[in-house]
Design an enzyme around this catalytic site. Structure first.
Site, PDB file in Angstrom:
ATOM      1  N   CYS A   1       0.915  -1.185  -0.022  1.00 11.22           N
ATOM      2  CA  CYS A   1      -0.181   0.104  -0.013  1.00 11.22           C
ATOM      3  C   CYS A   1       0.865   1.248  -0.050  1.00 11.22           C
ATOM      4  O   CYS A   1       0.464   2.279   0.072  1.00 11.22           O
ATOM      5  CB  CYS A   1      -1.048  -0.144   1.252  1.00 11.22           C
ATOM      6  SG  CYS A   1      -2.250  -1.383   1.065  1.00 11.22           S
TER       7      CYS A   1
ATOM      8  N   ASN B   1     -10.120   0.216   0.484  1.00 10.52           N
ATOM      9  CA  ASN B   1      -8.622   0.456   0.521  1.00 10.52           C
ATOM     10  C   ASN B   1      -8.223  -0.266  -1.050  1.00 10.52           C
ATOM     11  O   ASN B   1      -8.531  -1.507  -1.169  1.00 10.52           O
ATOM     12  CB  ASN B   1      -7.937  -0.459   1.493  1.00 10.52           C
ATOM     13  CG  ASN B   1      -6.528  -0.419   1.433  1.00 10.52           C
ATOM     14  OD1 ASN B   1      -5.702  -0.130   0.556  1.00 10.52           O
ATOM     15  ND2 ASN B   1      -5.762  -0.829   2.569  1.00 10.52           N
TER      16      ASN B   1
ATOM     17  N   HIS C   1      -3.016   7.298   2.719  1.00 12.64           N
ATOM     18  CA  HIS C   1      -3.703   6.006   2.007  1.00 12.64           C
ATOM     19  C   HIS C   1      -4.888   5.769   2.708  1.00 12.64           C
ATOM     20  O   HIS C   1      -5.173   6.003   3.972  1.00 12.64           O
ATOM     21  CB  HIS C   1      -2.633   4.796   2.387  1.00 12.64           C
ATOM     22  CG  HIS C   1      -3.078   3.518   2.496  1.00 12.64           C
ATOM     23  ND1 HIS C   1      -3.689   3.175   1.176  1.00 12.64           N
ATOM     24  CD2 HIS C   1      -2.906   2.458   3.132  1.00 12.64           C
ATOM     25  CE1 HIS C   1      -3.648   1.939   1.147  1.00 12.64           C
ATOM     26  NE2 HIS C   1      -3.510   1.380   2.510  1.00 12.64           N
TER      27      HIS C   1
HETATM   28  N1  COA Z   1     -17.788  -8.299  10.103  1.00 10.70           N
HETATM   29  C1  COA Z   1     -17.997  -8.743  11.306  1.00 10.70           C
HETATM   30  N2  COA Z   1     -17.056  -9.304  12.006  1.00 10.70           N
HETATM   31  C2  COA Z   1     -15.814  -8.728  11.782  1.00 10.70           C
HETATM   32  C3  COA Z   1     -15.384  -8.401  10.235  1.00 10.70           C
HETATM   33  C4  COA Z   1     -16.363  -8.422   9.655  1.00 10.70           C
HETATM   34  N3  COA Z   1     -16.367  -7.753   8.367  1.00 10.70           N
HETATM   35  N4  COA Z   1     -13.936  -8.464  10.401  1.00 10.70           N
HETATM   36  C5  COA Z   1     -13.497  -9.106  11.321  1.00 10.70           C
HETATM   37  N5  COA Z   1     -14.571  -9.262  12.239  1.00 10.70           N
HETATM   38  C6  COA Z   1     -14.741  -9.916  13.599  1.00 10.70           C
HETATM   39  C7  COA Z   1     -13.310 -10.777  13.901  1.00 10.70           C
HETATM   40  O1  COA Z   1     -13.644 -12.077  13.357  1.00 10.70           O
HETATM   41  C8  COA Z   1     -13.499 -10.717  15.371  1.00 10.70           C
HETATM   42  O2  COA Z   1     -14.329 -11.751  15.729  1.00 10.70           O
HETATM   43  P1  COA Z   1     -13.838 -12.717  17.187  1.00 10.70           P
HETATM   44  O3  COA Z   1     -13.584 -11.704  18.179  1.00 10.70           O
HETATM   45  O4  COA Z   1     -14.988 -13.529  17.245  1.00 10.70           O
HETATM   46  O5  COA Z   1     -12.627 -13.620  16.552  1.00 10.70           O
HETATM   47  C9  COA Z   1     -13.776  -9.240  15.760  1.00 10.70           C
HETATM   48  O6  COA Z   1     -14.595  -8.981  14.599  1.00 10.70           O
HETATM   49  C10 COA Z   1     -12.593  -8.523  16.172  1.00 10.70           C
HETATM   50  O7  COA Z   1     -11.618  -8.584  15.058  1.00 10.70           O
HETATM   51  P2  COA Z   1     -10.521  -7.640  15.048  1.00 10.70           P
HETATM   52  O8  COA Z   1      -9.591  -7.920  13.927  1.00 10.70           O
HETATM   53  O9  COA Z   1      -9.784  -7.505  16.444  1.00 10.70           O
HETATM   54  O10 COA Z   1     -11.371  -6.307  14.846  1.00 10.70           O
HETATM   55  P3  COA Z   1     -10.636  -4.837  14.808  1.00 10.70           P
HETATM   56  O11 COA Z   1     -11.670  -3.909  15.506  1.00 10.70           O
HETATM   57  O12 COA Z   1      -9.338  -4.908  14.728  1.00 10.70           O
HETATM   58  O13 COA Z   1     -11.138  -4.485  13.089  1.00 10.70           O
HETATM   59  C11 COA Z   1      -9.945  -4.294  10.992  1.00 10.70           C
HETATM   60  C12 COA Z   1     -10.469  -5.147  12.018  1.00 10.70           C
HETATM   61  C13 COA Z   1      -9.687  -5.133   9.992  1.00 10.70           C
HETATM   62  C14 COA Z   1     -11.229  -3.449  10.581  1.00 10.70           C
HETATM   63  C15 COA Z   1      -9.121  -3.364  11.619  1.00 10.70           C
HETATM   64  O14 COA Z   1      -8.163  -4.195  12.588  1.00 10.70           O
HETATM   65  C16 COA Z   1      -8.306  -2.630  10.491  1.00 10.70           C
HETATM   66  O15 COA Z   1      -8.695  -1.734   9.947  1.00 10.70           O
HETATM   67  N6  COA Z   1      -6.600  -2.847  10.487  1.00 10.70           N
HETATM   68  C17 COA Z   1      -6.164  -2.092   9.600  1.00 10.70           C
HETATM   69  C18 COA Z   1      -6.321  -2.933   8.177  1.00 10.70           C
HETATM   70  C19 COA Z   1      -5.577  -2.138   7.549  1.00 10.70           C
HETATM   71  O16 COA Z   1      -5.682  -0.826   7.269  1.00 10.70           O
HETATM   72  N7  COA Z   1      -5.075  -2.866   6.359  1.00 10.70           N
HETATM   73  C20 COA Z   1      -4.247  -2.363   5.300  1.00 10.70           C
HETATM   74  C21 COA Z   1      -3.037  -1.433   5.675  1.00 10.70           C
HETATM   75  S1  COA Z   1      -2.195  -1.105   4.094  1.00 10.70           S
END
Ligand code: COA
Length: 335
Positions: free
Chosen positions: A112, A284, A254
């Site tokens: 990214c 994204n 980004h």
């Molecule tokens: N819908 C519902 N639940 C979801 C989900 C979705 N689309 N995606 C993840 N979950 C669930 C997970 O499975 C997890 O469930 P569990 O507790 O039963 O295991 C729960 O939500 C929490 O997951 P977690 O990964 O801790 O959530 P989060 O609050 O960190 O949010 C992201 C997840 C991916 C949105 C967040 O971590 C994020 O945006 N991270 C940065 C990602 C990014 O920017 N990537 C590219 C960078 S270049």
């Protein structure tokens, strides 16, 4: 005097298919409420089967060349982590489809942060006098590497391409890129990963690739490091340009997550109204995210000629970067 890289054209290309959060909720255990409150994303564009990264890259490149009003360049750099093939690079094919056969053309892989790595690369060639005009494209089709059953990554990523033309000019001109800084941290190599298909874990000959073909991400780790690194890199780029963070007219981060954008703006002491964002509509789009956000901001009048613009990104590797520039008088063109 050493020439400065100056942006003189910008182009975009998006697949026509819109996939909303409700569309995802119809096939996965997720909801519009979960996705929009955690990420700010409501819909994304997804390429139809048969449309490759190179197709979007070519169209965005064509738009940028039209926007620049001059179809000649002497270098093509394509930032992507979803090339058309593992070998060879996609850029030479894109170049020839744009009528640019013969110019140096190569792919650059920084996930990214790819557009900013490409900007640093193009800027260096121009400053050194090795190139006069460079076409820089950021393009990705993450839909081709996502696990269809992974609600976390499918909620976040979309497909698209954005491109700019840079020419040799003077540092005082609108459009001049004044500073770019980059960084990396390989201890985070597995935070964003496609395990299989490379030389460390090649796909076994004759077998259908398994789970290892898909993109995986440690979301919370990525979130934390993205905020830290994008904030630090932004401060460094602003300082190198001789700006205080409060001088930034438009922060173009980004488009990873609306909460990451908010956190970076908070750390820089900028009101969120000074951030460009199209994450709600596009999600994204990896290497395409910054040029697509720039084009949207310019097209909507959010970015005005002469504005002090700061770009910043974080991506797999981990890689990150930031760049300072002023905004030129250019109209974005869709390819
Ligand atoms: N819908 C519902 N639940 C979801 C989900 C979705 N689309 N995606 C993840 N979950 C669930 C997970 O499975 C997890 O469930 P569990 O507790 O039963 O295991 C729960 O939500 C929490 O997951 P977690 O990964 O801790 O959530 P989060 O609050 O960190 O949010 C992201 C997840 C991916 C949105 C967040 O971590 C994020 O945006 N991270 C940065 C990602 C990014 O920017 N990537 C590219 C960078 S270049």
């Amino acid at each position: 005097m050493q020439p400065a890289p100056v942006i003189c054209g910008i182009g975009t290309s998006l697949p026509s298919r819109v996939v909303t959060n409700d569309d995802l909720a119809a096939e996965l255990d997720t909801s519009d409420e979960w996705i929009s409150t955690r990420t700010g994303i409501r819909e994304r564009r997804i390429a139809d089967p048969g449309t490759a990264t190179g197709d979007l890259a070519r169209a965005a490149g064509e738009g940028a060349l039209k926007s620049a009003g001059d179809a000649s360049v002497d270098m093509v750099v394509l930032a992507t982590t979803t090339p058309d093939h593992r070998c060879p690079a996609t850029a030479p094919d894109v170049a020839q489809r744009l009528g640019l056969t013969g110019v140096p053309a190569w792919d650059l892989s920084a996930v990214c942060s790819g557009f900013l790595y490409g900007l640093a690369c193009a800027s260096s060639f121009i400053r050194a006098g090795t190139a006069e005009r460079v076409l820089l494209i950021g393009a990705d089709t993450y839909s081709t590497i996502l696990d269809p059953n992974d609600r976390a990554t499918r909620a976040i990523f979309g497909d698209g391409a954005g491109a700019v033309v840079l020419r040799a000019g003077s540092p005082a001109e609108d459009g001049a890129v004044s500073s770019v800084n980059l960084g990396s941290d390989g201890t985070l190599r597995d935070a964003i990963l496609v395990e299989g298909g490379g030389s460390r874990s090649p796909f076994p000959p004759g077998e259908v690739p398994g789970e290892g073909r898909y993109f995986t991400m440690r979301g919370k780790t990525v979130f934390r490091h993205a905020v830290d690194r994008m904030s630090e890199a932004s401060r460094t780029a602003a300082e190198s340009a001789g700006w205080d963070p409060s001088d930034i007219d438009c922060l173009v981060p980004h488009q990873a997550n609306a909460r990451i954008i908010q956190a970076v703006a908070d750390r820089l002491g900028l009101p969120v109204e000074r951030c460009a964002s199209n994450i709600e509509r596009l999600g994204n789009t990896a290497a395409a995210s910054i040029p697509l956000a720039l084009a949207d901001a310019a097209g909507s009048g959010r970015l005005r000629t002469g504005d002090r613009v700061l770009l910043t990104a974080f991506g797999g590797g981990a890689t990150w970067g930031a760049a300072a520039l002023t905004w030129p008088d250019v109209a974005p063109m869709a390819g």
